[in-house]
Design a protein around this motif. Structure first.
Motif, mmCIF file in Angstrom:
data_model
loop_
_atom_site.group_PDB
_atom_site.id
_atom_site.type_symbol
_atom_site.label_atom_id
_atom_site.label_comp_id
_atom_site.label_asym_id
_atom_site.label_seq_id
_atom_site.Cartn_x
_atom_site.Cartn_y
_atom_site.Cartn_z
ATOM 1 N N ARG A 92 0.839 -1.199 0.000
ATOM 2 C CA ARG A 92 0.000 0.000 0.000
ATOM 3 C C ARG A 92 0.869 1.242 0.000
ATOM 4 N NH1 ARG A 92 -5.408 1.101 3.480
ATOM 5 N NH2 ARG A 92 -5.486 3.370 3.323
ATOM 6 N N ILE A 93 0.477 2.221 -0.819
ATOM 7 C CA ILE A 93 1.171 3.504 -0.880
ATOM 8 C C ILE A 93 0.133 4.593 -0.641
ATOM 9 C CG2 ILE A 93 2.532 5.086 -2.291
ATOM 10 C CD1 ILE A 93 3.459 2.666 -3.915
ATOM 11 N N ASP A 94 0.393 5.459 0.322
ATOM 12 C CA ASP A 94 -0.516 6.560 0.651
ATOM 13 C C ASP A 94 0.147 7.885 0.301
ATOM 14 O OD1 ASP A 94 -2.438 4.817 1.745
ATOM 15 O OD2 ASP A 94 -1.328 4.758 3.636
ATOM 16 N N VAL A 95 -0.603 8.736 -0.365
ATOM 17 C CA VAL A 95 -0.124 10.078 -0.707
ATOM 18 C C VAL A 95 -1.072 11.072 -0.054
ATOM 19 C CG1 VAL A 95 0.406 11.711 -2.539
ATOM 20 C CG2 VAL A 95 0.823 9.268 -2.893
ATOM 21 N N LEU A 96 -0.540 11.893 0.857
ATOM 22 C CA LEU A 96 -1.343 12.884 1.561
ATOM 23 C C LEU A 96 -0.762 14.266 1.306
ATOM 24 C CD1 LEU A 96 -0.821 10.237 3.596
ATOM 25 C CD2 LEU A 96 -2.501 11.445 4.973
ATOM 26 N N ALA A 97 -1.622 15.265 1.245
ATOM 27 C CA ALA A 97 -1.153 16.645 1.062
ATOM 28 C C ALA A 97 -2.044 17.571 1.870
ATOM 29 C CB ALA A 97 -1.168 17.037 -0.412
ATOM 30 N N TRP A 98 -1.432 18.486 2.582
ATOM 31 C CA TRP A 98 -2.186 19.441 3.384
ATOM 32 C C TRP A 98 -1.351 20.690 3.590
ATOM 33 C CZ3 TRP A 98 0.260 15.170 5.337
ATOM 34 C CH2 TRP A 98 1.169 15.352 6.375
ATOM 35 N N ARG A 99 -1.986 21.678 4.196
ATOM 36 C CA ARG A 99 -1.296 22.942 4.470
ATOM 37 C C ARG A 99 -0.817 22.953 5.915
ATOM 38 N NH1 ARG A 99 -3.444 29.223 3.821
ATOM 39 N NH2 ARG A 99 -1.757 30.168 5.038
ATOM 40 N N ASP A 100 0.411 23.443 6.104
ATOM 41 C CA ASP A 100 0.961 23.641 7.442
ATOM 42 C C ASP A 100 1.556 25.045 7.492
ATOM 43 O OD1 ASP A 100 2.054 23.523 9.933
ATOM 44 O OD2 ASP A 100 3.536 21.978 9.494
ATOM 45 N N GLY A 101 0.753 25.984 7.996
ATOM 46 C CA GLY A 101 1.210 27.374 8.045
ATOM 47 C C GLY A 101 1.422 27.937 6.659
ATOM 48 N N ALA A 102 2.645 28.368 6.358
ATOM 49 C CA ALA A 102 2.963 28.953 5.054
ATOM 50 C C ALA A 102 3.558 27.926 4.105
ATOM 51 C CB ALA A 102 3.942 30.113 5.239
ATOM 52 N N GLN A 103 3.400 26.641 4.448
ATOM 53 C CA GLN A 103 3.970 25.588 3.608
ATOM 54 C C GLN A 103 2.897 24.593 3.178
ATOM 55 O OE1 GLN A 103 7.088 24.030 6.239
ATOM 56 N NE2 GLN A 103 8.618 24.919 4.884
ATOM 57 N N ALA A 104 3.139 24.002 2.020
ATOM 58 C CA ALA A 104 2.357 22.849 1.586
ATOM 59 C C ALA A 104 3.171 21.605 1.930
ATOM 60 C CB ALA A 104 2.091 22.908 0.091
ATOM 61 N N VAL A 105 2.510 20.611 2.509
ATOM 62 C CA VAL A 105 3.184 19.384 2.913
ATOM 63 C C VAL A 105 2.653 18.233 2.067
ATOM 64 C CG1 VAL A 105 3.760 17.825 4.804
ATOM 65 C CG2 VAL A 105 3.378 20.256 5.255
ATOM 66 N N LEU A 106 3.562 17.474 1.465
ATOM 67 C CA LEU A 106 3.214 16.281 0.705
ATOM 68 C C LEU A 106 3.907 15.104 1.380
ATOM 69 C CD1 LEU A 106 2.114 14.725 -1.769
ATOM 70 C CD2 LEU A 106 4.188 15.382 -2.989
ATOM 71 N N SER A 107 3.123 14.135 1.821
ATOM 72 C CA SER A 107 3.660 12.992 2.542
ATOM 73 C C SER A 107 3.390 11.716 1.755
ATOM 74 C CB SER A 107 3.028 12.894 3.939
ATOM 75 O OG SER A 107 3.608 11.855 4.679
ATOM 76 N N ILE A 108 4.447 10.957 1.463
ATOM 77 C CA ILE A 108 4.332 9.698 0.724
ATOM 78 C C ILE A 108 4.777 8.575 1.655
ATOM 79 C CG2 ILE A 108 5.109 8.381 -1.274
ATOM 80 C CD1 ILE A 108 5.559 11.040 -2.713
ATOM 81 N N ARG A 109 3.859 7.618 1.900
ATOM 82 C CA ARG A 109 4.112 6.556 2.873
ATOM 83 C C ARG A 109 3.830 5.198 2.221
ATOM 84 N NH1 ARG A 109 0.542 9.769 7.487
ATOM 85 N NH2 ARG A 109 1.485 11.798 7.049
ATOM 86 N N ASP A 110 4.611 4.204 2.626
ATOM 87 C CA ASP A 110 4.416 2.881 2.032
ATOM 88 C C ASP A 110 4.547 1.803 3.098
ATOM 89 O OD1 ASP A 110 7.245 1.872 2.242
ATOM 90 O OD2 ASP A 110 7.645 3.565 0.918
ATOM 91 N N THR A 111 4.185 0.607 2.719
ATOM 92 C CA THR A 111 4.284 -0.550 3.625
ATOM 93 C C THR A 111 5.443 -1.447 3.206
ATOM 94 O OG1 THR A 111 2.692 -1.759 2.248
ATOM 95 C CG2 THR A 111 1.817 -0.530 4.125
ATOM 96 N N GLY A 112 6.499 -0.837 2.674
ATOM 97 C CA GLY A 112 7.628 -1.586 2.127
ATOM 98 C C GLY A 112 8.644 -2.011 3.157
ATOM 99 N N ILE A 113 9.866 -2.248 2.687
ATOM 100 C CA ILE A 113 10.916 -2.806 3.539
ATOM 101 C C ILE A 113 11.489 -1.769 4.500
ATOM 102 C CG2 ILE A 113 11.550 -4.519 1.812
ATOM 103 C CD1 ILE A 113 13.918 -2.771 1.035
#
Length: 691
Positions: free
Chosen positions: A461-482
């Motif tokens: 499974r690969i999850d891609v999340l994006a949200w705002r944190d103050g004056a920044q955009a945050v993109l988080s990519i997470r996986d269930t890999g090794i």
């Protein structure tokens, strides 16, 4: 009447003798006055001893320096002011000089009135009478402490250099240096610390300790020293504390030092190019009056130790870079050979089956894929070269981050589908406008996605999340890999660096993707980091980019991941039955909600803090931390309100329902939960929140 006799006039001879006596007495008084003035004005210690070598009478400069009274230094009592280690040697030299009626000369340590011992050069000469007999001794002590301490310091530093000359690792240098310094000064502990790049935390790599003393190896914050001392050390000013309890408040470092039985300390910070890089200290378990030479010794020791350690580290870094470059070239040859082999074979097939259009078409498609792979590889290499030379030109435009995510996902989907991974996207509904080069940021996202796809076992499974944190955009990519081993976490972004690299590895790649990604992100004034997250089975990479100025100026949103689109909810499923939890999570995704899964209580609490769920489906009968305990802990997190807690249990009588309500649950479902009931419950919650 009595007879009166006239005075007998003095003879000329008697008058001359009296005048001579009077002049001699005046000369003696003048000489004594000059001697007293000389004694008082001189920094040296002048003294007189009898022919037998005993100090007698008033010894002004001796008393002023040593603090001894006449009763204390009388006779041979003056030896009590000599350092115990030098006393026997001094007595022997003085006895020898008395026996031989020859000059007395020695260097020894003399105790000053404040208790400190000072190195002295002592000399005395005998005074003879006309018959050649010794009538007294005239002596002088000259303070040579500064010269002796400098010589002593240089000898110790030279001994340290000699002892570590052949050292081939930093730990040996730290071990030898701290031991020699600690033993020389007779202290309780001597630690060496590296200061981390944030200029706040420091890591004590090694410390020498006297028998019975505890080690202080570990990671600490400079703030433990207190604001004033921490500021001084960042500026390179040495901390000298002679009595912790008298000089420091508990909040200004006193508590920390008392916790490690340190009552006096010298802590020498080393600042290079305006940055605090290392520290060395000596600790004493009782108050101690540190001298200037002792402070200078510690300062020079940390300077020399750091320089030697950094030379070793630089040498090792060069070796490591050379090793990685060699490995990189071998991998590059391997990666270029991989597509060349099928291309060459394809050309042979096309020649042999030139009239079989179907075969030619299949071969042509294969060759196009292999050429594309080679072009991508070469493009990455060229990009690294351009960035290194400063020749890479960005073409920024105003663009929504979700568009770049979509572009990168489209490029990476063939690899994701080939490995049968599940990809989920959660992008905040609010605007995430950034000023960026779309091609380059999509390239960054694609590189991280491709790594996730390659290093996650099939069906992950690969999850891609994006949200705002103050004056920044945050993109988080997470996986269930090794995942990435902790020993590789610091080097994963370096050029030529690979995790578990080998020529025969199945994933392929040159290991330059993350290095390129970091450099591209930094050119956009952003950052990319490997984030340690216990709720993620594999790896998590967070990319931060500055929002467009006009968007950043708007009131910032909460620094939390977004909810699902179309009014969906963030749902956390907590169940120790992995299959049951995954199936319920699948249902959440199908009906339009964003879900996460935890299979035990502690993981659920960590995930709740990060994911900020709006609904939690919570199994009651979990081992270890049961559902009731988890529910109470969740209710203690005010940042989660409003939160709907749904109990999942095999027990459904009134007593069980009452107990779940008491623990903070809003709803009570009997296992196995009816999927229609679950969907109806979530729909009601959505409607309620809309209302």
């Amino acid at each position: 009447m009595p007879q009166v006799f006239p005075p007998i006039p003095a003879s000329p001879t008697d008058t001359t003798e009296l005048e001579a006596i009077r002049h001699a007495a005046e000369a003696l008084r003048a000489s004594e006055a000059r001697y007293r003035s000389l004694v008082q004005a001189s920094s040296a210690i002048l003294w007189l001893a009898s022919a037998a070598g005993r100090l007698e009478g008033e010894q002004l400069s001796w008393s002023a320096f040593t603090g001894q009274s006449q009763e204390q230094f009388n006779g041979w009592g003056w030896l009590e002011a000599i350092h115990p280690d030098d006393r026997e040697r001094t007595a022997a030299a003085w006895t020898g000089a008395l026996a031989a009626s020859s000059m007395y000369q020695i260097e020894h340590r003399l105790r000053r009135a404040d208790g400190q011992h000072r190195y002295m050069n002592a000399r005395a000469v005998p005074i003879f009478d006309a018959a050649g007999a010794v009538t007294e001794w005239v002596g002088i002590h000259i303070d040579i402490d500064e010269r002796k301490r400098v010589e002593e310091r240089l000898r110790l530093l030279d001994a340290m250099s000699q002892a570590t000359r052949n050292a081939d690792d930093p730990k040996t240098i730290m071990d030898v240096t701290t031991r020699m310094l600690g033993e020389h000064l007779g202290v309780t502990r001597c630690p060496y610390a590296d200061v981390e790049s944030d200029n706040d935390r420091f890591t004590i790599r090694h410390d020498w300790t006297a028998p019975g003393a505890i080690s202080t190896v570990g990671v600490y914050s400079l703030d433990l020293f207190g604001a004033r001392a921490a500021s001084d050390m960042r500026e390179g000013r040495t901390l000298r504390i002679c009595d912790v309890d008298r000089e420091l408040d508990q909040a200004d470092g006193g508590a920390m030092f008392n916790a490690i039985a340190c009552r006096a300390i010298i802590c020498c910070p080393l600042v290079k190019e305006g940055k605090l890089v290392a520290m060395m200290a000596v600790h004493q378990d009782c108050p101690r009056q540190w001298t200037d030479p002792e402070v200078a010794l510690v300062e020079q020791a940390v300077e020399r130790s750091w320089a030697h350690i950094e030379r070793l580290r630089a040498t090792e870094a060069l070796r490591e870079a050379d090793r990685r470059k060699t490995e990189f070239l071998a991998i590059l040859a391997h990666e270029l050979r991989n597509p060349l082999a099928p291309i060459r074979n394809g050309l042979q097939v096309m020649r042999m089956a030139e009239h079989d259009q179907a075969t030619v078409a299949r071969v042509r498609d294969m060759m196009e894929r292999q050429v594309t792979q080679m072009v991508t590889l070469v493009d990455d290499l060229l990009d690294i070269a351009r960035i290194t030379r400063g020749n890479l030109e960005l073409k920024p435009v105003r663009v929504e981050l979700r568009e770049l995510i979509a572009s990168a996902v489209e490029t990476s989907m063939p690899l994701i589908d080939a490995n049968r991974h599940t990809l989920t996207l959660e992008v905040a509904s609010e605007s995430l406008l950034i000023d960026a080069d779309p091609t380059r940021i999509a390239q960054v996202i694609g590189n991280v996605l491709n790594n996730a796809a390659k290093y996650t076992p099939a069906g992950g499974r690969i999850d891609v999340l994006a949200w705002r944190d103050g004056a920044q955009a945050v993109l988080s990519i997470r996986d269930t890999g090794i995942g990435i081993p902790s020993e590789s976490a610091l080097t994963v972004f370096e050029m030529f660096s690979q995790v578990g690299a080998s020529i025969d590895r199945a994933q392929g790649g040159l290991g330059i993707g993350l290095s390129l990604a970091r450099r591209l992100v930094e050119l956009h004034r952003g950052s990319i980091d490997l984030v340690r997250d216990e709720t993620v089975g594999g790896s998590r990479f967070d990319i931060r980019l500055p929002l467009a100025p006009d968007v950043a100026a708007q009131s910032p949103g909460a620094a939390t991941p977004p909810a699902s689109a179309a009014g969906g909810l963030r749902v956390l499923v907590v169940d120790d039955n992995v299959d049951a939890a995954d199936m319920l999570s699948e249902l959440m995704d199908i009906i339009g909600h964003a879900s996460r899964v935890a299979n035990d209580g502690p993981r659920a609490l960590v995930l709740a803090e990060q994911f900020r769920p709006e609904v939690v489906f919570l199994d009651i009968g979990m081992p270890g931390m049961n559902g009731y305990e988890v529910a109470r802990a969740l209710r203690g997190m005010p940042q989660l309100e409003p939160l709907a807690l749904v109990a999942l249990t095999g027990w459904g009588d009134d007593k069980d329902r009452a107990r779940s309500k008491e623990a903070g649950f809003d709803h009570h479902l009997i296992k196995p939960a009816n999927l229609e009931a679950v969907e109806r419950l979530l729909t009601d919650l959505v409607e309620t929140r809309k209302g």
